[in-house]
Each structure stands twice: as C-alpha cells, then as structure tokens.
Scaffold this motif. Structure first.
Motif, mmCIF file in Angstrom:
data_model
loop_
_atom_site.group_PDB
_atom_site.id
_atom_site.type_symbol
_atom_site.label_atom_id
_atom_site.label_comp_id
_atom_site.label_asym_id
_atom_site.label_seq_id
_atom_site.Cartn_x
_atom_site.Cartn_y
_atom_site.Cartn_z
ATOM 1 N N LEU A 85 4.599 86.229 -9.210
ATOM 2 C CA LEU A 85 4.885 85.078 -8.348
ATOM 3 C C LEU A 85 6.391 84.824 -8.284
ATOM 4 O O LEU A 85 6.935 84.563 -7.206
ATOM 5 C CB LEU A 85 4.150 83.838 -8.851
ATOM 6 C CG LEU A 85 4.367 82.559 -8.049
ATOM 7 C CD1 LEU A 85 3.960 82.734 -6.591
ATOM 8 C CD2 LEU A 85 3.612 81.401 -8.695
ATOM 9 N N ALA A 86 7.083 84.915 -9.416
ATOM 10 C CA ALA A 86 8.540 84.716 -9.435
ATOM 11 C C ALA A 86 9.229 85.755 -8.561
ATOM 12 O O ALA A 86 10.140 85.422 -7.796
ATOM 13 C CB ALA A 86 9.070 84.787 -10.865
ATOM 14 N N ASP A 87 8.792 87.008 -8.670
ATOM 15 C CA ASP A 87 9.396 88.062 -7.850
ATOM 16 C C ASP A 87 9.172 87.804 -6.363
ATOM 17 O O ASP A 87 10.047 88.049 -5.542
ATOM 18 C CB ASP A 87 8.832 89.433 -8.237
ATOM 19 C CG ASP A 87 9.298 89.883 -9.620
ATOM 20 O OD1 ASP A 87 10.280 89.308 -10.143
ATOM 21 O OD2 ASP A 87 8.660 90.793 -10.192
ATOM 22 N N THR A 88 7.990 87.280 -6.027
ATOM 23 C CA THR A 88 7.684 86.988 -4.623
ATOM 24 C C THR A 88 8.507 85.810 -4.111
ATOM 25 O O THR A 88 9.101 85.880 -3.038
ATOM 26 C CB THR A 88 6.180 86.676 -4.466
ATOM 27 O OG1 THR A 88 5.440 87.810 -4.905
ATOM 28 C CG2 THR A 88 5.838 86.368 -3.021
ATOM 29 N N LEU A 89 8.553 84.719 -4.889
ATOM 30 C CA LEU A 89 9.241 83.503 -4.442
ATOM 31 C C LEU A 89 10.761 83.611 -4.463
ATOM 32 O O LEU A 89 11.443 83.036 -3.624
ATOM 33 C CB LEU A 89 8.837 82.311 -5.323
ATOM 34 C CG LEU A 89 7.441 81.751 -5.187
ATOM 35 C CD1 LEU A 89 7.207 80.674 -6.238
ATOM 36 C CD2 LEU A 89 7.224 81.178 -3.795
ATOM 37 N N LEU A 90 11.292 84.329 -5.457
ATOM 38 C CA LEU A 90 12.734 84.251 -5.726
ATOM 39 C C LEU A 90 13.500 85.547 -5.516
ATOM 40 O O LEU A 90 14.703 85.583 -5.762
ATOM 41 C CB LEU A 90 12.948 83.775 -7.165
ATOM 42 C CG LEU A 90 12.269 82.446 -7.513
ATOM 43 C CD1 LEU A 90 12.294 82.210 -9.016
ATOM 44 C CD2 LEU A 90 12.931 81.304 -6.772
ATOM 45 N N LYS A 91 12.844 86.604 -5.039
ATOM 46 C CA LYS A 91 13.524 87.904 -4.950
ATOM 47 C C LYS A 91 14.773 87.872 -4.078
ATOM 48 O O LYS A 91 15.737 88.564 -4.346
ATOM 49 C CB LYS A 91 12.568 88.983 -4.469
ATOM 50 C CG LYS A 91 12.133 88.809 -3.031
ATOM 51 C CD LYS A 91 11.206 89.910 -2.597
ATOM 52 C CE LYS A 91 10.745 89.603 -1.179
ATOM 53 N NZ LYS A 91 9.704 90.459 -0.736
#
Length: 190
Positions: free
Chosen positions: A37-43
């Motif tokens: 989720l972090a990679d999706t939201l903040l990439k």
C-alpha cells in the motif's frame, strides 16, 4: 552521550512546542500488505526513509488538513500513519537506534535527510486517509493497530514492542481496582 549507545526517538505531530510547520508524520509498514500500500500511495512522492527491524519508516510533513485520529495513529491494511496530536503524543524510533531484535535502524540509501527534503503528503493521500478514518470510526473500530485484540486479556500474548503500553494499562487497571475497593483515603503513597 558518547560513552553509551542511546536510542533516538522522533516526536510526530505538533506537540511539546514543535511548531506545526516543522512537525512531521511517520508512515510505517508493518506487513507485506502495508508495504504494498505504501508503494502504491507514495511511489511518486519519495521522502526521507529508514529501515529498522522488519519495517520501513517514511517521513512527511504534518499539515493541519490531516484527519484527527483517536490515538494519533491511523492504520490501513498494515500501514501505520503516525501523526500524533497534542493530547496523544507519539514517537517513532529512528537511526542509529538498535531494534529489540538487534538490528540497527539505518537510512535507506539515497533517502536520508541529507538526500531528500521532508515534503507534504499529496492531497489524494490525505483524502484517502480521511475516508479510511471516517469509515473506521463509523464501523466502531479504533484507529490504533489491533488495540482491542492485543490487550483484551491479562494472560494474552504481548509482543516486545508493546510491553510498555501493556504494563501501563495493567498498572492503571490495578490502581482503579484498588480505588474502587478502598477509596482514595485508604491508598498510601507507597
């Protein structure tokens, strides 16, 4: 300070006199789902980040349009948004601290405070947080990670990272129990 190894804590949110424009939040993944989720939201919005133990911490600027979380933390699919609040302070352990497993917290290469500025979260991530926080509160859930499950029974398993909180909860329960039995006049300082 030089003779011993000390762990370092970063206070999150505008509290203890930290001005709002200098306050930060910490976004920590505690599971593979949280990391995804972090990679999706903040990439597309990289900020300073460090690893410690099993998770990655990402630092962003606190802003007044962030949702107000009951416990100063909102958890979405294993991703913790530690924002703190004046009534509920929170902190994150930071480099060069030592994790309870023995691993050392370290800045991720190319993502230290010297490499990247601390930026604000994009508006769409803040809107996502408002939506998740609102639906969680409406459903009657707390915003702290697994709070009810962790501390529902005295004999329940308490993980090393939660010992302080569990002991504090137990001490408060014992004090309240003693107060109900004896009242304030029978309790002694000791």
């Amino acid at each position: 300070w030089r003779d011993d190894r000390w762990n370092v804590g970063i206070i999150v949110g505008p509290c203890f006199g930290i001005p709002a424009d200098k306050a930060i939040i910490d976004i920590e993944d505690d599971s593979p789902e949280g990391r995804k989720l972090a990679d999706t939201l903040l990439k597309d919005y990289p900020g300073p980040a460090y690893a410690g133990g099993k998770s990655i911490h990402r630092l962003y600027r606190w802003t007044p349009d962030l949702p107000v979380a009951d416990k100063g933390i909102i958890v979405v699919d294993g991703l913790e948004f530690r924002m703190g609040r004046p009534e509920k302070q929170s902190q994150s352990v930071a480099p060069p601290s030592i994790h309870h497993t023995g691993a050392q917290y370290q800045w991720i290469e190319g993502r230290s405070l010297d490499d990247l500025p601390i930026i604000e979260l994009p508006k769409e991530v803040i809107e996502f947080l408002h939506e998740k926080n609102h639906s969680n509160v409406r459903a009657g859930g707390g915003t702290a990670p697994n709070e009810a499950r962790k501390f529902r029974a005295r004999a329940g398993k308490i993980s090393p990272g939660n010992r302080h909180h569990a002991l504090l909860v137990e001490a408060n329960n014992l004090w309240r129990h003693a107060f109900r039995i004896w009242g304030i006049n029978r309790l002694e300082d000791e």
